[in-house]
Write a protein that holds these residues in place. Structure first.
Motif, PDB file in Angstrom:
ATOM      1  N   ALA A  56       0.836  -1.203   0.000  1.00  0.00           N
ATOM      2  CA  ALA A  56       0.000   0.000   0.000  1.00  0.00           C
ATOM      3  C   ALA A  56       0.873   1.257   0.000  1.00  0.00           C
ATOM      4  O   ALA A  56       0.578   2.224  -0.711  1.00  0.00           O
ATOM      5  N   ASP A  57       1.959   1.234   0.782  1.00  0.00           N
ATOM      6  CA  ASP A  57       2.871   2.381   0.812  1.00  0.00           C
ATOM      7  C   ASP A  57       3.513   2.608  -0.561  1.00  0.00           C
ATOM      8  O   ASP A  57       3.607   3.742  -1.035  1.00  0.00           O
ATOM      9  N   LEU A 108       2.353   1.666  -3.509  1.00  0.00           N
ATOM     10  CA  LEU A 108       1.340   2.127  -4.458  1.00  0.00           C
ATOM     11  C   LEU A 108       1.027   3.605  -4.272  1.00  0.00           C
ATOM     12  O   LEU A 108       0.831   4.332  -5.245  1.00  0.00           O
ATOM     13  N   LYS A 109       1.018   4.052  -3.016  1.00  0.00           N
ATOM     14  CA  LYS A 109       0.704   5.456  -2.758  1.00  0.00           C
ATOM     15  C   LYS A 109       1.857   6.362  -3.179  1.00  0.00           C
ATOM     16  O   LYS A 109       1.650   7.358  -3.870  1.00  0.00           O
ATOM     17  N   GLU A 110       3.073   6.012  -2.765  1.00  0.00           N
ATOM     18  CA  GLU A 110       4.228   6.864  -3.015  1.00  0.00           C
ATOM     19  C   GLU A 110       4.637   6.903  -4.484  1.00  0.00           C
ATOM     20  O   GLU A 110       4.956   7.959  -5.015  1.00  0.00           O
ATOM     21  N   ALA A 134      -6.100   0.078  -2.157  1.00  0.00           N
ATOM     22  CA  ALA A 134      -5.215  -1.069  -2.407  1.00  0.00           C
ATOM     23  C   ALA A 134      -5.463  -2.170  -1.388  1.00  0.00           C
ATOM     24  O   ALA A 134      -5.526  -3.349  -1.733  1.00  0.00           O
ATOM     25  N   TYR A 155       2.841   5.494  -7.264  1.00  0.00           N
ATOM     26  CA  TYR A 155       1.817   5.497  -8.305  1.00  0.00           C
ATOM     27  C   TYR A 155       0.608   6.370  -7.981  1.00  0.00           C
ATOM     28  O   TYR A 155      -0.312   6.476  -8.782  1.00  0.00           O
ATOM     29  N   GLY A 156       0.581   6.957  -6.780  1.00  0.00           N
ATOM     30  CA  GLY A 156      -0.510   7.844  -6.423  1.00  0.00           C
ATOM     31  C   GLY A 156      -1.824   7.136  -6.147  1.00  0.00           C
ATOM     32  O   GLY A 156      -2.882   7.756  -6.153  1.00  0.00           O
ATOM     33  N   ILE A 157      -1.785   5.835  -5.869  1.00  0.00           N
ATOM     34  CA  ILE A 157      -2.996   5.069  -5.552  1.00  0.00           C
ATOM     35  C   ILE A 157      -3.144   5.060  -4.036  1.00  0.00           C
ATOM     36  O   ILE A 157      -2.216   4.740  -3.311  1.00  0.00           O
ATOM     37  N   GLU A 158      -4.327   5.444  -3.547  1.00  0.00           N
ATOM     38  CA  GLU A 158      -4.565   5.511  -2.112  1.00  0.00           C
ATOM     39  C   GLU A 158      -4.474   4.118  -1.474  1.00  0.00           C
ATOM     40  O   GLU A 158      -5.022   3.159  -2.003  1.00  0.00           O
ATOM     41  N   PRO A 159      -3.797   4.010  -0.308  1.00  0.00           N
ATOM     42  CA  PRO A 159      -3.631   2.711   0.347  1.00  0.00           C
ATOM     43  C   PRO A 159      -4.940   2.022   0.711  1.00  0.00           C
ATOM     44  O   PRO A 159      -5.024   0.812   0.660  1.00  0.00           O
TER      45      PRO A 159
END
Length: 125
Positions: free
Chosen positions: A23-24, A26-28, A37, A30-34
């Motif tokens: 999740a971290d 993806l957020k950092e 995810a 790719y900008g996808i909220e954890p």
């Protein structure tokens, strides 16, 4: 197609720690909220079927009721969790509540027996 199946298998078998790390990333990167995810990965794990239930390696220790000696239970919860007295009391008062989550079976059973000796009602999930 076989690569996607292998990838899906890897996702389903992730531990809680690995899901958090994913999740971290993806957020950092790719900008996808954890939260999105984690829901996606958790949803994939739930569809895995009955085999995973038999191979459960992480357990949640849930305090269902403080029992007759509430003060002893509060002190023990404080000791076991490292919480302050106020937070430990709030956890006990808010029963049913998780004391510890994602612990190994041996540790979960040890926590359960300690809490039960103090008079609490406890279950493992």
């Amino acid at each position: 197609m076989a690569d996607l199946k292998d990838f899906a298998e890897q996702l389903v078998n992730l531990t809680v720690k690995e899901v958090n790390e994913l999740a971290d990333i993806l957020k950092e990167e790719y900008g996808i909220e954890p939260a999105a995810a984690a829901v996606a990965v958790a949803g994939g794990g739930a569809a895995g079927g009955g085999e995973e239930a038999e191979e459960q390696t992480e357990f949640d220790v849930i305090l269902t009721a403080p029992g007759g000696s509430k003060l002893a239970v509060v002190k023990l919860v404080k000791e076991l969790t490292g919480l302050g007295l106020k937070d430990a009391k709030a956890l006990v008062d808010g029963a049913p509540a998780p004391v510890k989550e994602g612990v190994a079976k041996d540790e979960a059973e040890a926590l359960k027996s300690q809490l039960e000796e103090a008079g609490a009602e406890v279950e493992l999930k």
